[in-house]
Design an enzyme around this catalytic site. Sequence first.
Site, PDB file in Angstrom:
ATOM      1  CB  CYS A   1      -0.768   0.220   1.513  1.00 48.98           C
ATOM      2  SG  CYS A   1      -1.822  -1.233   1.344  1.00 48.98           S
TER       3      CYS A   1
ATOM      4  CB  ALA B   1       0.206   6.342  -2.454  1.00 51.30           C
ATOM      5  N   PRO B   2       1.713   7.764  -0.211  1.00 49.92           N
ATOM      6  CG  PRO B   2       2.144   9.732   1.074  1.00 49.92           C
ATOM      7  CD  PRO B   2       1.291   8.705   1.225  1.00 49.92           C
TER       8      PRO B   2
ATOM      9  CG  ASP C   1      -8.238  -4.120  -4.621  1.00 48.26           C
ATOM     10  OD1 ASP C   1      -7.802  -5.499  -3.796  1.00 48.26           O
ATOM     11  OD2 ASP C   1      -9.217  -4.324  -5.016  1.00 48.26           O
TER      12      ASP C   1
ATOM     13  CG  ASP D   1       2.409   2.228   6.510  1.00 52.90           C
ATOM     14  OD1 ASP D   1       1.833   2.356   7.755  1.00 52.90           O
ATOM     15  OD2 ASP D   1       1.542   3.462   5.781  1.00 52.90           O
TER      16      ASP D   1
ATOM     17  CB  CYS E   1      -0.531   6.177  10.907  1.00 51.53           C
ATOM     18  SG  CYS E   1      -2.317   5.887  10.040  1.00 51.53           S
TER      19      CYS E   1
END
Length: 274
Positions: free
Chosen positions: A91, A93-94, A142, A163, A212
């Site tokens: 995953c 980005a960014p 995906d 992440d 996060c």
Amino acid sequence: MMIVYKGEKMQFIRVNTLKINPEVLKKRLENKGVVLEKTFLDYAFEVKKSPFSIGSTPEYLFGYYMPQSISSMIPPIVLNPREDDFILDMCAAPGGKTTHLAQLMKNKGTIVAVEISKTRTKALKSNINRMGVLNTIIINADMRKYKDYLLKNEIFFDKILLDAPCSGNIIKDKNRNVSEEDIKYCSLRQKELIDIGIDLLKKDGELVYSTCSMEVEENEEVIKYILQKRNDVELIIIKANEFKGINIKEGYIKGTLRVFPPNEPFFIAKLRKI
């Protein structure tokens, strides 16, 4: 359980050692009135004061640094990539962690950076180009579907960074409030992604899982789920004392890590395929 932290945000930069020496950049920014403080990383500084936005300098545009929290620098360090590794960023980005991995690998080896969102893939491409990263393949897909292609072609990875999308991302959107349903949705998606990640690891390969979020459902419960579901994976112990100057402690599962405010909240766990 919903936990929201709305305290003062600490600001950090990660110096891009692919392009510039940390001390050289430090002097350049200090000459412009930026006050920087050292961290446990010799290539990361806390921005204590700046007369301008730290994301709008010539040095930023040149790709000399990436503004990001010190917490978000921990997962790539824990993954500990070698220069010849074949790595998947599930995953991406960014691109803060992707470009950090490339930096740790000295632009060698190969990173496959996957991002589901077309809009966020543009940001990922922009940051990879700005930071001078040369060892990364960007895939707009995906992960839940892209894994079929990888498995069909027997493509497996030395190391994987997951992440995962989480309710912490929603909290950062000032126009949204996090609900219990958001947390449940994120947890289900995270469990699906971590299962895919283990499928795509080589034997003895390692995966770092991070969010996060402060929610147990998105962190320890995801790790507990994968350890109970599969018999081909084990938890690798991470030590909190390796990260000086950060409010970091062992998670609710021994060997996992949690970062607490005033740092950006984070959860980190490391798994090995056996």
